[in-house]
Design a protein around this motif. Sequence first.
Motif, PDB file in Angstrom:
ATOM      1  N   PHE A 146       0.828  -1.209   0.000  1.00  0.00           N
ATOM      2  CA  PHE A 146       0.000   0.000   0.000  1.00  0.00           C
ATOM      3  C   PHE A 146       0.863   1.261   0.000  1.00  0.00           C
ATOM      4  O   PHE A 146       0.609   2.203  -0.760  1.00  0.00           O
ATOM      5  CB  PHE A 146      -0.916  -0.008   1.223  1.00  0.00           C
ATOM      6  CG  PHE A 146      -1.816   1.181   1.317  1.00  0.00           C
ATOM      7  CD1 PHE A 146      -2.889   1.334   0.443  1.00  0.00           C
ATOM      8  CD2 PHE A 146      -1.581   2.169   2.275  1.00  0.00           C
ATOM      9  CE1 PHE A 146      -3.717   2.448   0.531  1.00  0.00           C
ATOM     10  CE2 PHE A 146      -2.406   3.279   2.363  1.00  0.00           C
ATOM     11  CZ  PHE A 146      -3.481   3.417   1.484  1.00  0.00           C
ATOM     12  N   ALA A 147       1.893   1.283   0.850  1.00  0.00           N
ATOM     13  CA  ALA A 147       2.792   2.443   0.912  1.00  0.00           C
ATOM     14  C   ALA A 147       3.539   2.616  -0.408  1.00  0.00           C
ATOM     15  O   ALA A 147       3.703   3.738  -0.902  1.00  0.00           O
ATOM     16  CB  ALA A 147       3.775   2.275   2.068  1.00  0.00           C
ATOM     17  N   SER A 148       3.982   1.503  -0.994  1.00  0.00           N
ATOM     18  CA  SER A 148       4.686   1.574  -2.277  1.00  0.00           C
ATOM     19  C   SER A 148       3.756   2.092  -3.372  1.00  0.00           C
ATOM     20  O   SER A 148       4.157   2.884  -4.222  1.00  0.00           O
ATOM     21  CB  SER A 148       5.227   0.193  -2.664  1.00  0.00           C
ATOM     22  OG  SER A 148       6.110  -0.296  -1.684  1.00  0.00           O
ATOM     23  N   GLY A 149       2.499   1.628  -3.321  1.00  0.00           N
ATOM     24  CA  GLY A 149       1.532   2.082  -4.319  1.00  0.00           C
ATOM     25  C   GLY A 149       1.276   3.572  -4.227  1.00  0.00           C
ATOM     26  O   GLY A 149       1.171   4.265  -5.254  1.00  0.00           O
ATOM     27  N   ILE A 150       1.173   4.081  -2.994  1.00  0.00           N
ATOM     28  CA  ILE A 150       0.972   5.520  -2.812  1.00  0.00           C
ATOM     29  C   ILE A 150       2.170   6.296  -3.366  1.00  0.00           C
ATOM     30  O   ILE A 150       2.011   7.319  -4.054  1.00  0.00           O
ATOM     31  CB  ILE A 150       0.756   5.850  -1.327  1.00  0.00           C
ATOM     32  CG1 ILE A 150      -0.582   5.277  -0.849  1.00  0.00           C
ATOM     33  CG2 ILE A 150       0.803   7.357  -1.094  1.00  0.00           C
ATOM     34  CD1 ILE A 150      -0.823   5.499   0.627  1.00  0.00           C
ATOM     35  N   SER A 151       3.379   5.801  -3.083  1.00  0.00           N
ATOM     36  CA  SER A 151       4.587   6.482  -3.568  1.00  0.00           C
ATOM     37  C   SER A 151       4.618   6.525  -5.086  1.00  0.00           C
ATOM     38  O   SER A 151       4.899   7.575  -5.691  1.00  0.00           O
ATOM     39  CB  SER A 151       5.832   5.774  -3.034  1.00  0.00           C
ATOM     40  OG  SER A 151       5.849   5.755  -1.627  1.00  0.00           O
ATOM     41  N   VAL A 152       4.327   5.390  -5.711  1.00  0.00           N
ATOM     42  CA  VAL A 152       4.334   5.327  -7.172  1.00  0.00           C
ATOM     43  C   VAL A 152       3.258   6.237  -7.751  1.00  0.00           C
ATOM     44  O   VAL A 152       3.474   6.938  -8.755  1.00  0.00           O
ATOM     45  CB  VAL A 152       4.125   3.875  -7.649  1.00  0.00           C
ATOM     46  CG1 VAL A 152       3.920   3.816  -9.162  1.00  0.00           C
ATOM     47  CG2 VAL A 152       5.316   3.020  -7.255  1.00  0.00           C
ATOM     48  N   PHE A 153       2.085   6.260  -7.113  1.00  0.00           N
ATOM     49  CA  PHE A 153       0.988   7.104  -7.601  1.00  0.00           C
ATOM     50  C   PHE A 153       1.364   8.583  -7.525  1.00  0.00           C
ATOM     51  O   PHE A 153       1.128   9.340  -8.481  1.00  0.00           O
ATOM     52  CB  PHE A 153      -0.268   6.847  -6.764  1.00  0.00           C
ATOM     53  CG  PHE A 153      -1.412   7.771  -7.101  1.00  0.00           C
ATOM     54  CD1 PHE A 153      -2.172   7.570  -8.247  1.00  0.00           C
ATOM     55  CD2 PHE A 153      -1.704   8.846  -6.272  1.00  0.00           C
ATOM     56  CE1 PHE A 153      -3.225   8.429  -8.555  1.00  0.00           C
ATOM     57  CE2 PHE A 153      -2.748   9.714  -6.573  1.00  0.00           C
ATOM     58  CZ  PHE A 153      -3.507   9.499  -7.725  1.00  0.00           C
ATOM     59  N   VAL A 154       1.949   8.990  -6.394  1.00  0.00           N
ATOM     60  CA  VAL A 154       2.320  10.403  -6.231  1.00  0.00           C
ATOM     61  C   VAL A 154       3.384  10.803  -7.245  1.00  0.00           C
ATOM     62  O   VAL A 154       3.285  11.845  -7.913  1.00  0.00           O
ATOM     63  CB  VAL A 154       2.813  10.668  -4.793  1.00  0.00           C
ATOM     64  CG1 VAL A 154       3.404  12.071  -4.679  1.00  0.00           C
ATOM     65  CG2 VAL A 154       1.678  10.493  -3.801  1.00  0.00           C
ATOM     66  N   LEU A 155       4.412   9.955  -7.390  1.00  0.00           N
ATOM     67  CA  LEU A 155       5.468  10.260  -8.360  1.00  0.00           C
ATOM     68  C   LEU A 155       4.925  10.289  -9.786  1.00  0.00           C
ATOM     69  O   LEU A 155       5.281  11.155 -10.593  1.00  0.00           O
ATOM     70  CB  LEU A 155       6.590   9.218  -8.241  1.00  0.00           C
ATOM     71  CG  LEU A 155       7.418   9.262  -6.950  1.00  0.00           C
ATOM     72  CD1 LEU A 155       8.404   8.108  -6.914  1.00  0.00           C
ATOM     73  CD2 LEU A 155       8.165  10.586  -6.824  1.00  0.00           C
TER      74      LEU A 155
END
Length: 400
Positions: A16-25
Amino acid sequence: MSTKLKDKILNTITYFASGISVFVLGAVLLFLFSKGFSTLNWNLLVNNYWSQNLLGTVDSIGGDYNITEEVEGIYSNRWGIALKDDVNSQKEKVIEVTYIHPDSPLKTMISSSAGDNNKEIVLENGYTIQKIDIITSEGIPTFTGKIMSQDAQTVIQNIDTAEEITSIYYKTTGGGIRSSLITTLYLIVISLVIALPIGVCSAIYLHEYASKSKFNKMIRQGIETLTGVPSIVYGLMGVTVLFPVTQLFGATTTSILLGGLTMSIILLPTIMKSTEEALIVVPQSLRDGSLSLGATKSQTIFKVVLPCAVNGILTGVLLSIGRVIGESAALIYTMGTFINDSPSLLSQGTSLSLMIWSFMSGEQPNFELASAISIIILVIVLILNFVVKAIAKKFTKKFA
């Protein structure tokens, strides 16, 4: 709670945290490319920011300049020039020259600008028309062009029906970031030339030579504290402390040299910390083996330890370059915010990040141009990343 369930929960949190990071970037990149990609072109990189105003005198009543090829915009057979309506990088409506016939009397003119001493000036593609002074068929002097809020079609119609063109007031191509690229390069070179050797040597002393005393612990604590100091504080320090140093070299105001000296101090903690961490991971057995073979401590450090730590040192260099390219707060005080098309070490200038700040701080923020420069910064950092990895890989193979 079972171990298997705990693992699933932890994995879910990680994904979930990785997904948020990828989405923001991804959202940031999407915004930059959607806003700035259309603005990117070669002229943006090689042109000056400030356009030059020129006034040329025309000594002709026109002719016949027919062409067979298609040209962009509206073409005047009588004067051999094509114009189109456009919007420049400052979001201003302009009338741009898209084609000029090689034999057109408007191609080469005599300058009427003050101080030019009647020198020849050339009207080229990409220049923008400000005003064209004409004599109508009734013999009445008047003018046409952007000053009259006319479009390209109206201007072509007016000059086609005019008896004579007496002068043209136009601007050279501007809106480029060439000077900011040069200024950024100056900053990178100055700051690294000063900070890199001092930072690496300081890290070598702290890790390889210094004893574990309270004084050395205080030094390390001070370095970590300096890493978190806001850059604007360094800017104030640069103006008050380092400005007298630049005066010794002939500087009379804030300058690129002052900005570079300030950035070198900002980079010192980063380079020292990354170098020391790189030295820590070098196995002690390599040092012991070198010393057992008769090498001195300095020979061991510079011929065995440093080559093994080069990956970490280069990572620190890459972080430092990225810091220089992205810094703005400290440079506002030490370099100024004036966009100088002829930057030198003792003159003011703006880096790429300062140019973004300049475009976004006005009454009408220019998101397109700011996003285009942001894309250029991302590309530069990406290229530097590949270069650093290639150098690190070469050193790894050499000393493996």
